[in-house]
Design an enzyme around this catalytic site. Sequence first.
Site, PDB file in Angstrom:
ATOM      1  CD  GLN A   1      -3.045  -0.867   0.053  1.00 19.65           C
ATOM      2  OE1 GLN A   1      -3.194   0.240  -0.481  1.00 19.65           O
ATOM      3  NE2 GLN A   1      -3.742  -1.927  -0.319  1.00 19.65           N
TER       4      GLN A   1
ATOM      5  CB  CYS B   1      -7.842  -7.305  -2.001  1.00 20.19           C
ATOM      6  SG  CYS B   1      -6.145  -7.347  -1.503  1.00 20.19           S
TER       7      CYS B   1
ATOM      8  CB  THR C   1       7.064 -19.748 -18.104  1.00 17.79           C
ATOM      9  OG1 THR C   1       7.558 -21.050 -18.415  1.00 17.79           O
ATOM     10  CG2 THR C   1       7.317 -18.813 -19.289  1.00 17.79           C
TER      11      THR C   1
HETATM   12  C1  LIG Z   1      -1.000  -4.597   2.503  1.00 20.48           C
HETATM   13  C2  LIG Z   1      -1.307  -5.626   1.475  1.00 20.48           C
HETATM   14  N1  LIG Z   1      -0.502  -6.700   1.360  1.00 20.48           N
HETATM   15  C3  LIG Z   1      -0.724  -7.647   0.451  1.00 20.48           C
HETATM   16  C4  LIG Z   1      -1.798  -7.569  -0.408  1.00 20.48           C
HETATM   17  C5  LIG Z   1      -2.004  -8.651  -1.417  1.00 20.48           C
HETATM   18  O1  LIG Z   1      -1.558  -8.217  -2.679  1.00 20.48           O
HETATM   19  P1  LIG Z   1      -2.060  -8.962  -4.031  1.00 20.48           P
HETATM   20  O2  LIG Z   1      -3.472  -8.530  -4.246  1.00 20.48           O
HETATM   21  O3  LIG Z   1      -1.126  -8.464  -5.077  1.00 20.48           O
HETATM   22  O4  LIG Z   1      -1.922 -10.419  -3.786  1.00 20.48           O
HETATM   23  C6  LIG Z   1      -2.679  -6.481  -0.322  1.00 20.48           C
HETATM   24  C7  LIG Z   1      -3.875  -6.381  -1.174  1.00 20.48           C
HETATM   25  O5  LIG Z   1      -4.749  -5.582  -0.928  1.00 20.48           O
HETATM   26  C8  LIG Z   1      -2.413  -5.479   0.638  1.00 20.48           C
HETATM   27  O6  LIG Z   1      -3.212  -4.412   0.764  1.00 20.48           O
END
Ligand SMILES: Cc1ncc(COP(=O)(O)O)c(C=O)c1O
Length: 402
Positions: free
Chosen positions: A194, A340, A252
Amino acid sequence: MSKNNRTRTKEPIYLDNASSSPIDVNVINEMLPFLTSFYGNPSSLHGLGRKSTIAVSKARARISKLIGSKSNEIYFTSGGTESNNLALIGCARLIDNMKPTCKRILISKIEHDSIIETIKFIEKDMEFEIDYIPIKNDGLIDLDIFRKMVSPKTSLISVMLANNEIGIIQPIRSLVEIAKAKNNNTIFHSDAVQALGKIPINVNDLKIDMMTISSHKINGPKGIGALFIKQGIHIKPIIFGGGQEMNLRSGTENVSAIVGFGKACEIWKEKLESVQTKISGLQRYMIDRIINEIPGSALNGSRENRIPNNVNFSFSGINGENLLIKLDEYGIEASTGSACSSNKKQKASHVLKALGLTYDQVSGSIRFSIGYQNTLEELKIAVDTLKNLIIEFKKINGDGFP
Ligand SMILES: Cc1ncc(COP(=O)(O)O)c(C=O)c1O
């Protein structure tokens, strides 16, 4: 809704950029030839293979420029989640082999699920001891408490640079210095997913050993990320096969996505300052108006130590999920809870609970995250709509605005 005429338009007002951000058109243009004409496998020795190898190297260099590392300290993965898994499990495997008496790990209580769930696996299946660092009610780690928690037996620490829900920036360099004073061999990892593109990052200034980054939070494609690993640190792989990524991450390479990630980093490097100024102005506008115009609103986490795109509020007596659904009906897209970790049933935010918020405050929270495509006009509409919706909710609850 009485005072607001906004109806859902084709183009939503997208204020969920911390969950994922729109791909920049220049990123798409740079990626396209690697989806159509230049499809060679970077491991192949022929011309198309070499073209892909060169493109991957160029992207590595662009990414390293944005974080102040060397190119060969960047390892591509499928995103932030995989980078966090690789950093923690790869390091735990190394410790298990080399120093099985030092199986202690420290992480903060407000890490992303991709750290917390990985740590639970390491605790259960690899028999490490885990301690969770608390945070103060402004969202920051207390350095004195941290100092007491670190011991010479602490072999790995993971603390995020900026939090995904409340956007609070941790004093990573001070934490590293405290940890290394107790044990210079402690490996320090930081999840900077972030923070990337929102604040200047230099891995040498931060003195960290490993750092996670992801492309889709900075207007690059989804499904691509990287782990920075300082030269001299040799963690173990968690994916085995053809030995790509300097034997650390087989498979890959996703060449077009890597190219896109590299371009997104180049764009952010060029315009970091101007974008920061723009989005922090929008953030200021939104926070000021909500505080001044919506009674019962409370900003979650410190206002000062915050990335410039994050606005996270609790509204007393309001259910955040219901508010979110209503906002969506009016074409305003925001989020509650974790950025997420979806598909799961929404659970109460562990981050807001760690801040010491009550159940009412946690369930009344909502996060807006601003992107560089957003305009002041959009934010005006968003705040007006939010305000009117809260008035309506309060009327229904029988506790309207004075
Ligand atoms: C602080 C943080 N770390 C890791 C992730 C995971 O990243 P990705 O969606 O690329 O797997 C997120 C996704 O929101 C996040 O906010």
